[in-house]
Enzyme design. Structure first.
Site, PDB file in Angstrom:
ATOM      1  N   GLU A   1     -36.607   4.730  -3.542  1.00  0.00           N
ATOM      2  CA  GLU A   1     -37.335   6.174  -3.728  1.00  0.00           C
ATOM      3  C   GLU A   1     -37.636   6.610  -4.847  1.00  0.00           C
ATOM      4  O   GLU A   1     -36.252   7.041  -5.433  1.00  0.00           O
ATOM      5  CB  GLU A   1     -36.537   6.954  -2.421  1.00  0.00           C
ATOM      6  CG  GLU A   1     -37.146   8.365  -2.251  1.00  0.00           C
ATOM      7  CD  GLU A   1     -36.206   9.496  -1.746  1.00  0.00           C
ATOM      8  OE1 GLU A   1     -36.451   9.923  -0.634  1.00  0.00           O
ATOM      9  OE2 GLU A   1     -35.137   9.733  -2.315  1.00  0.00           O
ATOM     10  N   ASP A   2     -38.531   6.829  -5.540  1.00  0.00           N
ATOM     11  CA  ASP A   2     -38.659   7.057  -6.995  1.00  0.00           C
ATOM     12  C   ASP A   2     -39.828   7.941  -7.021  1.00  0.00           C
ATOM     13  O   ASP A   2     -40.961   7.694  -6.998  1.00  0.00           O
ATOM     14  CB  ASP A   2     -38.647   5.973  -7.875  1.00  0.00           C
ATOM     15  CG  ASP A   2     -38.956   6.320  -9.329  1.00  0.00           C
ATOM     16  OD1 ASP A   2     -38.522   7.526  -9.589  1.00  0.00           O
ATOM     17  OD2 ASP A   2     -39.750   5.450  -9.946  1.00  0.00           O
TER      18      ASP A   2
END
Length: 909
Positions: free
Chosen positions: A622-623
């Protein structure tokens, strides 16, 4: 333990440590608590470089994973390692970023060299939970180890010893402390009244193995008399008067009758080869006996007998020898005998904390490696719980993990809010009530958020305080094991939303100021503080912090059988500005002074180790910064994740619904946002909404669409029809247009009409919105929406939509607001226009043939109007160019509807 190889070894004057007892040994004086580092099982995690080189056999680079190469080893290129490989593959030329990747690769080599100075291999690096924390020893004791370099001495305090912080604690300069800052405390089980201590150090009263075995009643003398009579050859060593005959004689010959009895009295001993040569010289004129003609040199390896046995008869006899295991097993006592002889000094369920005396004063902390914790919620004092149920009561696994699927349909859920009642739900309630619903809905994986221990419930579980403990507010560790096991039994993978990007700032239950020092686990100064969230930032460059975090990932897989992780908020850890910056996509932004290289090295190590130890594991990134190479192999300069989340999709849908009139939606923007970067399309995970859209003041799509609509609202029927139509279309296009994985948050599949709001001071600690209204599934529009959800999931199960390659998006028209694309044999057509319908809308197709309508969002069973006549369910292509394709279909296309056609029969022209 008197095995043949050991006796042959001891016969030739090799000194053995067990025959000299330490004055600090628990056997010399029976205390409730004793402190020492066990000489026979000193943990690899705390060995020095010299010890490592002397005690471990040499291994090849293949055996040690990526251990330091020798001069003659193969080069990186020959091993298929290219630090800038993914840039070359994508045709990207950027000197600064390429140089950064090369420097990062060199830093990884240096880091691994440092790791291998203290650990045998990377597997051991990630197995700290096997020695750190509290564990029952095979003998009658419990061992506790903790890392606290800033402490002067350490002790375990709990309800089992009236919280005494000074009784037999581990002090600096004694065996309880080593150079790396690890403290070791032994808690001896108590002898019951009238019982005597063990006669031999290897006589085991074992709590775990053979736990149903009692005492046979046979004495040690009887067992060894039987071994002497039945097993040992003439002239071999015997057990006489509680001692081994030959080692005892050799010891007396070497040290004399008044020989030293403690390590402190023992003078330096010559090395084994010198001692052996001296012994051989001394006995060179002895007459030949029955002893085998062989030489023994103690090289520090596990087996010391390596020279040739000259006599063929003796060689054959020696090769046929097996250790006298049956006799030795008779000395083992199981738990029944253990319970008769001992009472545990720390029983199952005992409360405890770790006590540190530091330069700043005494501290009590929840151990960093504690596996079950009660945080100081509701004003109560925090404590860890010793979780060691009796073996006959411990959870026993029934199901194995399902096979890794080609596509992921993930159901994201929070156990605490999974009930329809205003309360904190439990693991057991979730297992009984929610898992069957997930299976019925057609998902093949669940992702749990907030399952790791956190003190404050309102943080949703993102301010983690105890990384090795499941949240006690939901149940026990065994309850969580049952949840995972039952999910596996239903064919569901189990993922954890893991938070290694920051940590709670709490001190008693968290890691802040753990041992009194500010930089034990975290950076000191500003770098150790998250700029906006008030959380602490890990010191990823410290090998002991890496040991802690990597072992934590391995722990959840080994102990709880989870199948993967979503790494939460990578941008918080990868940049010193914590991701709060504008990213334009320029590669300079990913290699400038704000990039935390240590954090990147940790992520590479994590993916390398996880995928090597557990080949079926799945990792999700998750970026928000779209870091290049997230899902590229680490050998090619990437970070090694299996999937990355397209975070922009959910924000786009919320913005369109709240800020843009329906007739002004841009189809081009929708498609470009959903597709993201085509080069990484097969690694993309998408969702229309997840928990972020309905927490902390946000709204779910259903709440935006029809949350405030009721029967008294003007044009309520039209508003509900619009809301349900868009809800189905948004989910269908997000699900099918790109990527191999899809995620949905609990309740959104049936249009949960309210957001999530955890109890906090701003809402008077109300649980009113910290629930899921499952009763809505029984009737009305929510039942209709759920029917569509199940058929959408079934579409992937039967037609393998998500596992197919990138679609051919051939029709995107902003004027008609129509989108059409082909994925495999399936044709998807969407009409987002709020008013314009089409009796025959022309869309291009790749294959000429007959197409059958297999999914229609306007079906009455889904809450639609059923405007398409049944005669139109089969369509035949027309030989006419459209959308750059040779053939086309003319399909009926009502406004705000979507259809899925499948090619049933190919026509050859």
């Amino acid at each position: 333990m008197k095995m043949a190889s050991l006796l042959l070894h001891s016969r030739l004057c090799v000194f053995s440590a067990p025959y000299v007892t330490s004055s600090n040994s628990p056997r010399g004086k029976c205390h409730e608590f004793s402190v020492q580092l066990p000489r026979k099982t000193r943990p690899m995690a705390v060995r020095s470089t010299a010890e490592h080189s002397q005690q471990q056999p040499q291994q090849s680079s293949e055996e040690r994973g990526t251990k330091k190469k020798s001069k003659g080893s193969t080069s990186d290129a020959e091993k298929g390692i290219d630090p800038v490989g993914f840039l070359t593959k994508l045709g990207i030329s950027h000197k600064a970023f390429a140089q950064f990747l090369r420097e990062r690769h060199k830093a990884m080599k240096d880091l691994k060299d440092e790791i291998f100075n203290r650990h045998l291999n990377l597997k051991e690096m990630a197995s700290g939970f096997e020695i750190l924390g509290m564990h029952r020893h095979v003998e009658h004791r419990v061992d506790y180890m903790e890392w606290a370099p800033g402490a002067r001495y350490s002790a375990i305090v709990g309800d089992f010893n009236a919280w005494s912080p000074t009784e037999n604690c581990a002090r600096e300069g004694q065996f309880g402390h080593d150079d790396y800052g690890y403290w070791f405390v032994i808690l001896e089980d108590k002898l019951r009244e009238g019982e005597k201590p063990d006669e031999l150090y290897f006589q085991q009263y074992n709590y775990v193995d053979d736990y149903d075995k009692g005492d046979s009643g046979i004495t040690i003398e009887e067992i060894y008399k039987k071994a002497n009579d039945e097993y040992w050859e003439p002239g071999e060593d015997r057990f006489i008067k509680n001692r081994f005959e030959l080692p005892a004689k050799l010891y007396e010959q070497w040290f004399g009758p008044n020989s030293p009895q403690t390590y402190e009295e023992l003078e330096p001993i010559p090395d084994a080869e010198t001692r052996y040569k001296a012994w051989k010289e001394q006995h060179k004129d002895d007459p030949p006996g029955n002893l085998p003609p062989l030489d023994v040199i103690d090289s520090g390896k596990e087996y010391d007998i390596y020279n040739v046995i000259i006599d063929p008869i003796w060689r054959e006899k020696f090769a046929a020898k097996r250790p006298p295991i049956p006799y030795w097993l008779e000395t083992r006592k199981g738990r029944k005998a253990w319970l008769k002889k001992y009472t545990p000094t720390i029983p199952h369920g005992s409360k405890y904390r770790v006590y540190f005396n530091t330069p700043s004063g005494p501290l009590e902390r929840i151990p960093a490696w504690a596996t079950y914790v009660r945080p100081d919620a509701e004003g109560n004092q925090a404590y860890a719980i010793h979780w060691e149920p009796p073996p006959e009561m411990a959870y026993k696994w029934k199901h194995s993990s399902p096979n890794k699927p080609k596509s992921l349909r993930i159901y994201e859920c929070h156990v605490g809010i999974s009930s329809s009642e205003p309360k904190i739900s439990s693991f057991n309630e979730f297992t009984e009530n929610v898992l069957p619903h997930i299976k019925n809905a057609g998902y093949n994986a669940i992702q749990l958020i907030g399952a790791v221990e956190h003190k404050d419930y309102f943080t949703v579980g993102y301010r983690v305080t105890n990384l090795y403990a499941v949240s006690s507010r939901f149940g026990t560790p065994d309850d969580f094991k049952r949840l995972v096991d039952e999910a596996h039994g239903l064919g569901l993978l189990v993922f954890l939303d893991i938070v290694h990007s920051y940590s709670a700032p709490d001190e008693m239950v968290g890691l802040a100021l753990f041992d009194g020092s500010n930089d034990c686990y975290f950076h000191s100064g500003k770098r150790g503080q998250h700029k906006y969230w008030g959380t602490r930032m890990f010191k990823y460059g410290d090998p002991d912090v890496l040991h802690y975090l990597l072992s934590n990932l391995n722990w959840w897989i080994v102990e709880y059988h989870v199948d993967g992780f979503q790494f939460h908020s990578l941008s918080s850890m990868m940049y010193t500005h914590n991701g709060f910056a504008s990213f334009t996509g320029d590669l300079d932004e990913y290699c400038n002074q704000y990039v935390d290289r240590d954090a990147l090295l940790y992520l590479i190590l994590a993916n390398d180790i996880l995928h090597a130890l557990h080949p079926n594991i799945i990792t999700i990134a998750e970026d928000t910064s779209a870091y290049p190479g997230l899902c590229e192999p680490t050998s090619q300069g990437g970070l090694g994740f299996d999937y990355y989340i397209n975070l922009s999709v959910a924000g786009m849908w919320s913005s369109l619904l709240e800020n843009t009139p329906d007739q002004e939606w841009s189809m081009t923007k929708i498609v470009s946002t959903l597709v993201g970067n085509k080069q990484y399309a097969d690694k993309m995970l998408t969702y229309a909404e997840n928990h972020n859209q309905s927490i902390s003041g946000g709204k779910s799509l259903a709440e935006i669409l029809f949350g405030k609509v009721n029967e008294q609202s003007p044009d309520s029927e039209g508003l509900i029809l619009r809301g349900c139509s868009l809800h189905r279309m948004i989910r269908l296009i997000t699900f099918t247009i790109c990527g191999h994985a899809f995620l949905n948050f609990m309740g959104n599949e049936f249009g949960h009409p309210e957001r999530v709001e955890f109890p906090m001071s701003s809402n008077n600690f109300s649980f009113a919105l910290a629930t899921r209204q499952w009763e809505l599934l029984e009737t009305g529009l929510h039942q209709n929406l759920f029917s569509f959800e199940k058929d959408m999931m079934k579409l992937d199960e039967t037609e393998r939509v998500l596992s197919r390659s990138f679609p051919n998006i051939h029709h995107v028209d902003d004027s008609t607001m129509v989108i059409s694309y082909i994925r495999g044999p399936l044709l998807f057509v969407f009409n987002f226009h709020p008013t314009e319908s089409h009796e025959k809308y022309t869309v291009g197709v790749e294959e000429a043939g007959e197409y059958q309508l297999i999914l229609n969002t306007d079906e009455k069973v889904y809450g639609g109007q059923g405007l398409i006549d049944g005669n139109y369910y089969r369509q035949r292509t027309i030989s006419k160019r459209a959308d750059g394709l040779r053939n086309c279909l003319e399909v009926p296309l009502p406004n705000r509807t979507a259809q899925v056609y499948k090619l049933k029969r190919i026509l050859r022209i």
